[in-house]
Structures are given as C-alpha cells and as structure tokens.
Design an enzyme around this catalytic site. Sequence first.
Site, PDB file in Angstrom:
ATOM      1  CG  HIS A  27      -0.278   0.372   2.504  1.00 17.12           C
ATOM      2  ND1 HIS A  27      -0.173   1.672   2.967  1.00 17.12           N
ATOM      3  CD2 HIS A  27       0.330  -0.393   3.445  1.00 17.12           C
ATOM      4  CE1 HIS A  27       0.453   1.677   4.130  1.00 17.12           C
ATOM      5  NE2 HIS A  27       0.774   0.432   4.444  1.00 17.12           N
ATOM      6  CB  CYS A  28       1.216   4.219  -1.786  1.00 17.91           C
ATOM      7  SG  CYS A  28      -0.297   4.532  -2.737  1.00 17.91           S
ATOM      8  CB  ILE A  29      -0.028   8.259   0.779  1.00 16.46           C
ATOM      9  CG1 ILE A  29       1.441   8.383   1.200  1.00 16.46           C
ATOM     10  CG2 ILE A  29      -0.857   9.301   1.525  1.00 16.46           C
ATOM     11  CD1 ILE A  29       2.058   9.719   0.841  1.00 16.46           C
TER      12      ILE A  29
END
Length: 668
Positions: free
Chosen positions: A197-199
């Site tokens: 996942h990222c932001i």
Amino acid sequence: MKRVQLLSPVTGTIMPLSEVQDPVFSQGMMGEGLGVAPTNGQIVAPAAGKVTMVAATLHAIGFTTAAGLEILVHLGIDTVELKDKPPFKLTIKVGDEVNAGDEIGQMDLAAIVAAGKRTTVIMAVTNSGETVASLTAKVGPIKAGDVGADVEVKDSVTEPTTVAAKPASTGGGKYDQLATQIIENVGGAGNVKSVIHCITRVRFYLKDDGKANDDTIRNLKGVIDIAKAGGQYQVVIGPAVTDVYDAVVKQLGPGFGDDDTSAIASEKEANKAAWKKMTPWQKVKHSFSALIGVITGSMIPVIGLLAASGILKGVLALLTSFKVVSATTPTYVIINAMGDSVFYFLPIFVGFTAAKKLGSDPIIMGIVGGVLTYPAIVGIATTGKVTSHLLGMGINANFFGLPVHVASYTYSIFPMIAGAWLASKLEPWLKRVIPTVLRMIFVPLLEVVLISGAILLFLGPIITALSSALALGIVKIYQLSPAISGLIIGGFYQVLVIFGLHWAIIPIVANDIATTGHSYLNAIVSATMVAQGGAVLAIAMKSKVASIKELAWPATISAFSGVTEPAMYGINLKYGRAFVTASIGGAVGGFLTGLMHVNMWGFAGSLIGFTSFVNPKGLDFSFWGFWIASIADIIVSFTLTYMFGFSDADVKNVKTAPKKKHLGEQAA
C-alpha cells in the site's frame, strides 16, 4: 425498544468489559460487551447470524445478526502473536450461517498459557454507537450457550433484508467487510500474488487482472476508484488505506503482505516464467514497470516521514530568519536533528525498505546504509583531499592502494536500491555455498563486506555521477525557459498520478535536493496539488448533492495537505471537465512558479508545505512567490471549475451512463 440476548461464547466467569486487561476493549474503543475467563476450550456462537470474518490466525471471529448487531468474539489477549502455531480449531468459515449456541470450535487454554498469553475471551458489539441503547452483562459463573448479556437495540435500527447486506466491523477494525468484498472482486485470494500500500492506494499484484471486477470495486462504499499501472491493480481508498490494507492482509493470511518473503519469492518465480514468453518490446515494458514497482515499494514507507521532516526544517528556517532561534544555540541543533535525521540517514531506511521489496535481508541492508552514513566515511567525502581526477570524479581516497572516489551518500536513494538488488542475487548464492552451521555469522559478514565495498568502490561513484548529471539536466532544461517548463509540467504532472507513475519523479526530486539542496521541479509539482484542491473546493461549495459534498470537503483538505488522489479519483477525474479545469489551474500555477523562479528546499508540497519554500539561508522571494502562485492557482482552478467544470447534472449522468474505460486502465 427491541431486546436481544447474547449467549456466552465459552464456559467460565463473566467479568465487566472494563476489567478486561486490554485497553482497546476495556475502554470501550471496540464497543460495548463483556469478558469471560474461560474454564474449558469449547466455543459456541453467541447469536444467530452470518459469519462475516474469520481472522487468518483464527483468534477472532465476526458475526452479523438479523437485528443488525455486529459482534466480535476475540479469543484470548495478544493471541494474534501466536500465528505460527495457532491454539485454535474452528469449524466455520466466512459466509456460514450459524444458530445461537452452535459449537463453532475449540481453543487450547493450556497452549495459550504456556505461550505467556491471557485466555480471556472478549465479546463486543462493534457497532454499539449505532445500534445499542444499553448492554447489561450477567457477571458471574456462566456456561457456554447460556445468556451472557441483555441488549436493548435502538429504535432507529432497521433490520437488513439480508444479513450479508450489513457491512461488518469485526476483527479489530471496521474495514473487514470492505476487505472481503475487495478480495472477492479482484478474483479471490487465489488470484493475489502479493499486496502493498501507499498513502492512498492498496496495490495488488494479481495473477490475472482480467478476473478483477472493476465496476463492482469502484462502487464499493469506501473505495474511491481503481487504477492499473506498474504491474499493479490499485484500489484507491484515501486516508483509511492503512486500515483497509491491514484488513486485506489479515484475511489473505501469511504470505501476502509486503513483509512476507514467501510472497516475494512466488512473485519472482511467476515473473521468471512470464519473462520467457515475452517479446523484446514486452520485456522493455515489463522492466520499466518492475523499476517503477521497486521505486514505489522502496519509497512509500518513508515518503510521509520525508514530508513531515521537510515541514519541520522549514519551520526552523522561519524561526531562524525571524531571529527567534539562533543557529549557534543548542535549541537550533536539537530541532535541526529532528528535521534532518530522516534525510541524513535516508540510506539506512531505503536500504531496509528496498531489501523488503527485492527479497534480500532488510537488516543487513540497513547496516550497509549505516556504513555509507558512518561519520568517518562522510568526512572523507566532504573534507577529504582530492589527489586526482578520473572519469570526471575526484579521487579522494584509496582502498588497498586502489584510487577511489568516496561520495557523500547522506540523502541518497539510488545506490541503496542498486545495493539491495545486488544483495538479492548474492544472498541466495551465499546460502547455497556456506554450510548451515556457519550461515548465521558468515552470510551477514560477507554480505555487508561485499555489498558495502561494491557500493563504495563501484556502484556508488557511477550512480552518483549519473544522478548528478540528471540533476544538472533538469536544471539546464529549467533554465532554458522556467516559465514554459512550469506551464508544461504544471499542466500534465497530475496525469502521471493517474497512472501511478508519479513515484518515479520522487527519487529525482530527492536526488535534486541531495545534490543542490533545493528543487525547482518540486516547486512546480506543488502547484499542481494546490490546483486540484482549488477545483474540488469549487465543487464542494457549488454542489447540492449530499454525497458529493460529503466527499468533496475532505478531499479539499487532503489536496491542500499534499495528497491529491481523493480529490482526483473521488471527484475531479470522475466528473471529467473538473480534471481539465484543475489541470489548467496547475498550468497557470506552474507557469507563475517558473516565471518567478520559485525554489523549494523540502519535500512537503501544497499549502501545508509552505515552510518548504523558506530558504535556510534566509527568507527570500521564493516564499512570497509560492503564495502568489498558489493563490492564482486556486482562483483559476476554482473559477473555471465553478463556472464550467461541474454541475450536479454530471452526478446523475455518471450514475446512469455505462462505465467508460478509465485512463488508468488504458495504461495497463
């Protein structure tokens, strides 16, 4: 007011929830309920309903009843840590219907005690705020299946037509049902190779993208949109991405998360098999996607820290400029250390995250990063005497008589990614040739020596020279026409965000700051964030549709805080013209940023990153230029969007029109 009885899931002694020795439950954070000190391991269903969640570690079970109650049964305290050998046996699975009192499994109390954990069973109604008027636990001895609590259900609660229609909030979070729906619609757990996942996005590596049901996922409550790029199937969530990711990994089980070496290994094997079948052009595209994936996986865990530290450094620069703090005082030194440490020791962090992504040992690569930032090494790079030049690089040291160029690796990214890749090739070979009894000492010893030496003597100088040339090239292009450069970049940068390719720009900005101390490019990028915020602000103020306003206001705050995905995917891109008007605003902001030679000394952009525009040497026009460009940005994007970019009729058209192929899908 309707009354419901909940059964005790185990035999033992009921205690008030406040006496449970877990602050998350005892303080009511998970809702009202009770605890049971069990005396045997039989587990029964506390109510009739549907099983909506079974934790991968089997320590938690979620139920949804016909009355709309979402019930969590948590077996033991901290028993999630016993994932290698769960002391539970369950006879149910997600989707099963159960009757109150049905036996659903066993827990091994002796094994839990032997592991140093508490056996307390906790039962909580996780949606108590919406459904429970009162819950009275029957404190004292109890048998499994006997009534353990009386619940008064609020009159406002309407019974769902089917149990499955009610989203569950179990297993320690309210995102488990969403996670279940996402997994089902990406083709099931069997179609998932790994997930990161990222932001704002949960990023799946799928075996077959064609099995994913794009339209269904887009329309799930809690999902903003989907995108496909870099070999990833990206589900855009927004601020709750970490919670959704945790719920997804929990349900997929061991071997899928970004810290699971088995997922990395299986992905490597799949890639090897696919590589043999590719045409030369497909191999080029695959290699580019893989590079983006490595950069994404390496940078995502630290990008928030970089932004936060950049803000702190900007605040310190303001305090210094206005003579609040002197650069010679301990106060300055302490605050500067807080803001600068993540940059200074960046090789350690990137080494760790890149190793996790590439499948090498994160601890060893962290140590290699420590070698590169060791004070004596930094001292050679910064103050060492240059004795000669070779290939344009100053020779400032020797290694066993071999002349070498020792560069400064603080703030650096690319050498550590290259080192982690080299380690991923070297480490399996070392484990094959070194006897098992010697591996614990000699694998890390040889790996640290060989990887550190390779970076310091060969990879580092070459990458440093290329990075410096890249930074110089950006500066030269910018100098040809700062205004036109700003106009083009400002108008089109957010298109990269659509494809998920903007992560390729972040190392360039980091390298720019590392080599020059500032970044004109990042200043222009910041203008595009402000423009997206201005456009979605116009929609928030103009729309009379409750669901649009509910999404647009938080998206505005997010964009002005430097995260544009909620604004773009939730509103601007979804309603077409708004993205165009926002991009025009970005072009204007970028043009003014370039025209006024606005510079940026930190990572944090948009309005929240205003301190990044403070020159550490003293306040200059970049600070005021940032505000001029940002205000113009907002005025243009807001006005164009309010007048031409959106109307409430667009919402109806999007709901009734057939789904069009998404830009992000065209890139896949």
